[in-house]
Scaffold this active site. Sequence first.
Site, PDB file in Angstrom:
ATOM      1  CG  HIS A 128      43.050  35.713 -48.329  1.00 52.64           C
ATOM      2  ND1 HIS A 128      43.771  34.549 -48.492  1.00 52.64           N
ATOM      3  CD2 HIS A 128      43.873  36.720 -48.747  1.00 52.64           C
ATOM      4  CE1 HIS A 128      44.968  34.828 -48.978  1.00 52.64           C
ATOM      5  NE2 HIS A 128      45.053  36.144 -49.140  1.00 52.64           N
ATOM      6  CE1 TYR A 129      43.845  42.704 -42.976  1.00 52.57           C
ATOM      7  CE2 TYR A 129      42.128  42.108 -41.412  1.00 52.57           C
ATOM      8  CZ  TYR A 129      43.225  42.879 -41.757  1.00 52.57           C
ATOM      9  OH  TYR A 129      43.694  43.822 -40.878  1.00 52.57           O
TER      10      TYR A 129
END
Length: 214
Positions: A128-129
Site C-alpha cells: 500500500h505504501y
Amino acid sequence: MKILVAGANGHTGRLLIKCLNEDGHEPYGMVRKEEQKPGIEELGGTPVLADLERDVGYAVKEMDAVIFAAGSGSSTGPEKTTDVDRDGAINLIKATENLGIKKFVMLSSIGAGRDVQALAQGNERMQHYLQMKKEADEYLSSTELDYTIVRPGGLTHDAGTSKIKVADEVPFENIPRADVAKTMIAAIQEPNAYHKAFEMVSGDTQIEDALKKL
C-alpha cells in the site's frame, strides 16, 4: 532561492532546511503544529503553518521551488498513508502548478517505479505504501513541472559522504539521509535532473556528477 519544504519537521525535512540555509537559499519549512515552529527557526528556516490535507496555496505562494519530503510515518494506518503520501503530495503539486512555480522535487521510495505488487508480495502494508508513492509519482510525471523524483533506498542517520549510485533501478541498499537531502537540493539547479525519476543508494559518484549523467 525561496524553497518550500513540506514535511520539514521530519528527519530528512530538517536536514533539508539546514542544508538549504547553509547553501545560501531561503528555506521555508511547512509544519502542522505551532509547537514545531521554533525547531525550524533554529535550523535557519522560516516556519509555515499548513496542512497537506487542506489548502496549501498560501504556503506555496512566491516560492521558487517546492520539495515534498512528507510522510505519514510508520505508526499510522493505511488511510493516513493515502491521505499524506498520495493525496497530500498531489494537493501540493496542484498548488505549485496553479501558482506558476516550475520546480518540484519529490521524495519517493525505492521500488515505487517498479511492479509494486510483485515487489512487496505478502506485505500488504508495504504494498500500500509503495502504491501510494507510485500514484503520487505518476501524477507528478504527468504535469508540465520541471520535476525530479528521488527514490532512495533504506534511510540511515549515518554521516553523509556526498557519493551516490543512481539508476532507474538499483539494489536494495542503504543511504544516509544527509546524502538524500543534498541530492534533492542539487536537483533543483541541475537541468539534467528535470523530468527524471531515479533510485539511489550510497555509491562512488559525487552527487553533482551523478545528476549530470542521468
